[in-house]
Write an enzyme that holds these catalytic residues in place. Structure first.
Site, PDB file in Angstrom:
ATOM      1  N   PHE A 126      19.042  -6.928   4.259  1.00  0.00           N
ATOM      2  CA  PHE A 126      18.502  -6.488   2.796  1.00  0.00           C
ATOM      3  C   PHE A 126      18.793  -4.912   2.524  1.00  0.00           C
ATOM      4  CE2 PHE A 126      14.518  -6.054   5.277  1.00  0.00           C
ATOM      5  CZ  PHE A 126      14.136  -4.967   5.098  1.00  0.00           C
TER       6      PHE A 126
ATOM      7  N   HIS B  54       5.726   0.744  -3.951  1.00  0.00           N
ATOM      8  CA  HIS B  54       5.827   1.046  -2.305  1.00  0.00           C
ATOM      9  C   HIS B  54       4.725   2.170  -2.036  1.00  0.00           C
ATOM     10  CE1 HIS B  54       7.907   2.646   1.486  1.00  0.00           C
ATOM     11  NE2 HIS B  54       7.306   3.948   0.985  1.00  0.00           N
TER      12      HIS B  54
ATOM     13  N   ARG C 236       0.585  -5.920  -6.582  1.00  0.00           N
ATOM     14  CA  ARG C 236       1.732  -6.940  -6.393  1.00  0.00           C
ATOM     15  C   ARG C 236       1.319  -8.172  -6.912  1.00  0.00           C
ATOM     16  NH1 ARG C 236       3.214  -4.328  -0.523  1.00  0.00           N
ATOM     17  NH2 ARG C 236       4.760  -2.596  -1.235  1.00  0.00           N
TER      18      ARG C 236
END
Length: 140
Positions: A59, A117, A104
């Site tokens: 990724f 993050h 989230r």
């Protein structure tokens, strides 16, 4: 309990949807103090260096492309056990698995576009803060 500093980055998906204030409210209402904050675009090189630990992962390229697709908000947070507290406020990486009331779960769209993050350890926090901030930018 220990007063700690940690790093947080509000990701492009949240910024494009005008969620900076909401993210900051989660952080502050959760007991963290924002002691440094700036909005900017990351270069491809910065993103590659920042996420270097993931370079061998499948990724990596999509992560670099995503994080450079729009502005980010870089933050230094301070509080009691700030690293763990921030991780709790953020919730699980995958919004579908995150608990209700976390950033989230409530604001994230996908594993990549999960709005935020945050540092996962003391070493990461020190490295990530130093990557983007100098000491004069951190206001006590």
């Amino acid at each position: 309990m220990t007063i700690q500093y940690t790093f947080s980055m509000i990701k492009p998906d949240a910024i494009k949807r005008n969620k900076i204030g909401q993210v900051n409210a989660y952080l502050e209402n959760g007991g963290l103090k924002i002691v440094a904050q700036k909005m900017r675009f990351l270069t491809k090189y910065e993103a590659e260096c920042f996420y270097d630990e993931h370079r061998a992962r499948t990724f990596f390229n999509s992560l670099v492309e995503y994080i450079t697709s729009g502005a980010v908000v870089l933050q230094v947070l301070k509080g009691e056990d700030a690293i763990i507290l921030n991780r709790t406020i953020m919730g699980a990486t995958n919004p579908a698995e995150a608990e209700a009331g976390t950033i989230r779960k409530d604001l994230g769209e996908s594993i990549e576009a999960n709005s935020i993050h945050g540092s996962d350890s003391e070493n990461s926090a020190k490295r990530e803060i130093a990557f983007f901030f100098n000491k004069s930018e951190i206001i006590e």
